[in-house]
Structure formats: structure tokens, C-alpha cells
Design an enzyme around this catalytic site. Structure first.
Site, PDB file in Angstrom:
ATOM      1  N   CYS A 179      -2.306  -3.929   7.136  1.00  0.00           N
ATOM      2  CA  CYS A 179      -1.904  -4.202   8.518  1.00  0.00           C
ATOM      3  C   CYS A 179      -2.295  -3.030   9.418  1.00  0.00           C
ATOM      4  CB  CYS A 179      -0.409  -4.463   8.602  1.00  0.00           C
ATOM      5  SG  CYS A 179       0.631  -3.042   8.192  1.00  0.00           S
ATOM      6  N   GLU A 200       0.824  -1.203   0.000  1.00  0.00           N
ATOM      7  CA  GLU A 200       0.000   0.000   0.000  1.00  0.00           C
ATOM      8  C   GLU A 200       0.862   1.259   0.000  1.00  0.00           C
ATOM      9  OE1 GLU A 200      -2.106  -2.968   2.836  1.00  0.00           O
ATOM     10  OE2 GLU A 200      -0.094  -2.608   2.031  1.00  0.00           O
ATOM     11  N   ALA A 207       9.168 -34.553 -13.148  1.00  0.00           N
ATOM     12  CA  ALA A 207       9.132 -34.534 -14.609  1.00  0.00           C
ATOM     13  C   ALA A 207       8.731 -35.919 -15.083  1.00  0.00           C
ATOM     14  CB  ALA A 207      10.493 -34.150 -15.184  1.00  0.00           C
ATOM     15  N   SER A 233      16.828 -41.789 -16.199  1.00  0.00           N
ATOM     16  CA  SER A 233      15.880 -40.662 -16.262  1.00  0.00           C
ATOM     17  C   SER A 233      16.493 -39.426 -16.899  1.00  0.00           C
ATOM     18  CB  SER A 233      15.395 -40.316 -14.846  1.00  0.00           C
ATOM     19  OG  SER A 233      16.483 -39.930 -14.017  1.00  0.00           O
ATOM     20  N   SER A 246       3.817 -40.147  -0.695  1.00  0.00           N
ATOM     21  CA  SER A 246       3.696 -40.154   0.764  1.00  0.00           C
ATOM     22  C   SER A 246       3.358 -38.770   1.290  1.00  0.00           C
ATOM     23  CB  SER A 246       4.996 -40.652   1.402  1.00  0.00           C
ATOM     24  OG  SER A 246       5.251 -41.997   1.069  1.00  0.00           O
ATOM     25  N   ARG A 264      22.766 -24.492  -9.830  1.00  0.00           N
ATOM     26  CA  ARG A 264      23.921 -24.328 -10.716  1.00  0.00           C
ATOM     27  C   ARG A 264      23.505 -23.449 -11.890  1.00  0.00           C
ATOM     28  NH1 ARG A 264      23.486 -29.501  -9.391  1.00  0.00           N
ATOM     29  NH2 ARG A 264      22.904 -30.264 -11.470  1.00  0.00           N
ATOM     30  N   THR A 278      16.319 -41.990  -5.425  1.00  0.00           N
ATOM     31  CA  THR A 278      16.887 -40.922  -6.263  1.00  0.00           C
ATOM     32  C   THR A 278      18.312 -40.597  -5.825  1.00  0.00           C
ATOM     33  OG1 THR A 278      14.687 -39.975  -6.623  1.00  0.00           O
ATOM     34  CG2 THR A 278      16.579 -38.541  -7.030  1.00  0.00           C
TER      35      THR A 278
END
Length: 390
Positions: A79, A53, A156, A170, A311, A213, A202
Site C-alpha cells: 500500500c 510487509e 453435501a 438428508s 439460481s 454450535r 430446506t
């Protein structure tokens, strides 16, 4: 005649420019509207700096706009307390604004009360315009208010929902552009003191660094986290153990966390957490609350695999799901699926999600999905605000 909806949508877009830098504050955007046009804009740039604001009022001053002749639209309730900055309600009243439209009420009890205070001072305040979008905008802040990190699941897959071949290969399902986008996301997570998480499969198959990176990037790196039932020994050659041990967290069952391998990791400087069981499943919620309390971790970026991701979804701990869908088909039932482990008898028994945005990036389709549980009940969409006209 015009509705105010497009102006609130613009305020939401502005607010997104402050994401990450605003942490641990919510992202907020604001616009001033006069005679059907936006005449000033602002957003919360970074924690400790002026709120949206005030930034909007500064923009108006630079353009010689009189705020008293405008309507203020802001994505979050102004606020009403003194923190690192003065209350925004004070700035609104001093500017002479007579009409304020708010997207969503502030969930922070310390900052709330701005709506009532402005109304007491004679300001017309309407609430609930684009309420769902404004609530989604601060979904991370809502998690922090609840005492846990905001969890982003990123995966992905191919068009037929496979994340690796039957041999575990992969690289690479997604495009180079998609992978660069992930490194930008890791950099943002790192800048906030967050964590990049993977499962044990993984970790062992890909030997990841879980770092950002990017060319020329010198900012803070995210912490790394591995959820595994088999703790590696501290003398292994995994990159996280060899090169990033002090920045790495290992999580496992109480037995795994008490193993000799876990002790060797602790001696080298790694953090090891035990995930207690809750019924037939692991109690991730308690461990995530520990991470938030002890490490002040606002974000967790979970990059799989599918078992860990499922999970977290089943535990209602995935707040955002980013799926990079590659235009490729494996056509192999033995290839690793995106998710596996449920046995629903009916379509309605599956886990539902809702689309937030979809776009093509680097040849892949990038989809962002949110939990259906975060849909607002209809009564929170104010009819007053939804029908506002000027």
C-alpha cells in the site's frame, strides 16, 4: 539457481492464517528471501493491525536479519497511503530493500500506486508471480470492492449426486467431522457479521437454527436468511421464528414480501426483503448489494438447497463452492439431486467450474471449486515474474 515460486507459495499459505480476522481488509502474506532461503515471514493478522510487509520486517529484526540483503515477496501490492497504518512502501524503503516481487496488483485505488512509487525510488519491482493464486487469495476483497458480499455455496451429496432421499431425508449425508467443519465455518462467518442462507424447502424440511454450535463457542453468531416463496407467519414454531427472529432475514418475491405473513414477521423484528424479477429470473444481485450496503454483510454462506444454489450459480453470484462428497450411493432417480432445472443439449453447455483444492476429511472428500470466470487472462501472468531466477 532457484525460482522464487516456492517462496511466493509460502507467502500465500501465511496469508491464509489471517483470513476472517483481516476482514474487511484483504488477506496478505510476505516473506524475505536471502541466498535461496526464507529468513523472515509475516502476514496481516487482523484489520487495524500491521500489514504483512511490516510484520515480516519485524520478524527479520527479531532474528537480526538485514532486509537490505534480501528480496521481499508479497502476495499483494504494498500500500502507498496512510490509513489505519502508515504506507508499507515507506517501511520497505526505510529497510533498504532493493528487490520486491509482487503477486497481484491492489484493486483498491486508495491503496494502489505502490509499485510505481517503489520503482521511482530505485527499487526493482516484478509483478505477476503466482498471479492466479494471489488473485484467488483476495477474491472476497474483490467482491467487497464491487459492493456485494462474497458468496460461499456449501452442499453435501452422495457419490451419485443426491442431497436427500425421495422422502426428503438428508440426515446425515456427511460425516460428523464434516459437520463440525461447517460449524467452524459458520463461526467465522458470524465473527465477520455475515449471513447463513437456505432456501424455503430446506427451512421447512429441516427447521434449522443456522447457528455455530461448537463446544465453548461464545462468539458472534451469523445472521440467518431464508429465501422462500411462502413466508411463514410469525406465530409458527419454526426455530428461526421462535428463537432468532431479530437475527433472521426473509427474502421472497415482491408479492411474498408484501403479504400479511411478511408483515407479521416485520412486527416481530425480522427483516424482509423483496427480490425483484429480472427477465425470467430473480434479481439476486440487487438484493445482495442491499445486504452489503445496509447490513455491512461481507460473507454469505449458502447451505442450499439445490434450487437456490443453482439460481445463484446461474446469476454468477457463487464465488466459492464447497462440496462435501460422502462415500455413499443411493441409486434412486427419485432422490433429490444436487442440482436440477437445466436442460443442456451438449456437455459443453453445462456450467463449468475449476478445482482449487481437494482433500479427504472425516471420510468425506471436501472439494473447493471456483468460477472459471475468475481465471486471469494470460497477459496478466507476467513473463518477467514467471521466469524470475536468483
Amino acid at each position: 539457481m532457484h525460482t522464487f515460486t516456492p517462496f511466493m507459495l509460502r507467502a500465500i499459505t501465511l496469508a491464509e492464517q489471517g483470513r476472517w480476522a483481516a476482514c474487511p481488509n484483504p488477506t496478505v502474506g510476505a516473506v524475505l528471501v536471502k541466498e535461496g532461503h526464507i529468513v523472515a515471514e509475516g502476514w496481516h493478522h487482523a484489520a487495524g493491525q500491521a500489514h504483512a510487509e511490516v510484520e515480516c520486517l519485524r520478524d527479520a529484526a527479531q532474528k537480526n536479519i538485514n532486509p537490505a540483503e534480501c528480496t521481499l515477496l508479497v502476495t499483494l501490492e504494498p500500500c502507498n497511503h496512510y490509513g489505519k497504518t502508515p504506507p508499507c512502501t515507506k517501511a520497505i524503503l526505510e529497510a533498504g530493500i532493493k528487490h520486491v516481487i509482487v503477486g497481484y496488483r491492489d484493486p483498491n485505488p486508495k491503496a494502489a500506486g505502490g509499485l510505481e512509487y517503489l520503482r521511482e525510488q530505485g527499487v526493482r519491482v516484478d509483478v505477476g508471480l503466482c498471479a492466479q493464486q494471489c488473485r484467488d487469495l483476495i477474491a472476497d476483497f474483490l467482491c467487497w470492492q464491487a459492493g456485494r458480499p462474497y458468496v460461499i455455496l456449501k452442499m453435501a451429496s452422495t457419490l451419485d449426486g443426491r442431497i436427500a432421499t425421495r422422502t426428503g431425508n438428508s440426515r446425515w449425508i456427511s460425516s460428523e467431522e464434516s459437520r463440525q467443519q461447517v460449524h467452524h465455518l459458520r463461526a467465522h462467518i458470524g465473527s465477520c457479521g455475515g449471513i447463513v442462507m437456505v432456501g424455503g424447502t430446506t427451512f421447512r424440511a429441516d427447521n434449522p437454527t443456522l447457528s455455530a454450535r461448537l463446544p465453548g463457542y461464545t462468539g458472534a453468531q451469523p445472521l440467518a436468511c431464508v429465501v422462500t416463496s411462502r413466508m411463514p407467519h410469525a406465530d409458527t414454531e419454526y426455530t428461526l421464528v421462535r428463537d432468532r427472529i431479530a437475527e433472521t432475514i426473509f427474502m421472497g418475491s415482491p408479492a411474498a414480501a408484501a403479504s400479511p405473513a411478511a408483515a407479521s414477521l416485520r412486527q416481530r423484528g425480522a427483516r424482509v426483503y423483496a427480490i425483484e424479477r429480472k427477465g425470467n429470473s430473480l434479481d439476486f444481485s440487487t438484493t445482495l448489494e442491499q445486504l452489503y450496503t445496509e447490513l455491512h454483510c461481507p460473507y454469505i454462506l449458502c447451505e442450499g438447497g439445490g434450487k437456490l444454489g443453482l439460481s445463484l450459480i446461474q446469476a454468477d453470484l457463487v464465488d466459492e463452492f464447497q462440496l462435501h462428497l460422502a462415500p455413499r450411493i443411493l441409486g434412486d432417480n427419485e432422490a433429490r439431486p444436487l442440482f436440477d432445472g437445466l436442460s443442456p443439449m451438449h456437455i459443453a453447455d453445462g456450467i463449468g467450474m475449476r478445482f482449487q483444492q481437494v482433500h479427504v476429511y472425516g471420510g468425506d472428500v471436501h472439494m473447493t471449486l471456483l468460477p472459471t470466470a475468475t481465471l486471469l487472462p494470460q497477459e496478466e501472468h507476467s513473463e518477467e515474474a514467471a521466469c524470475l531466477q536468483a
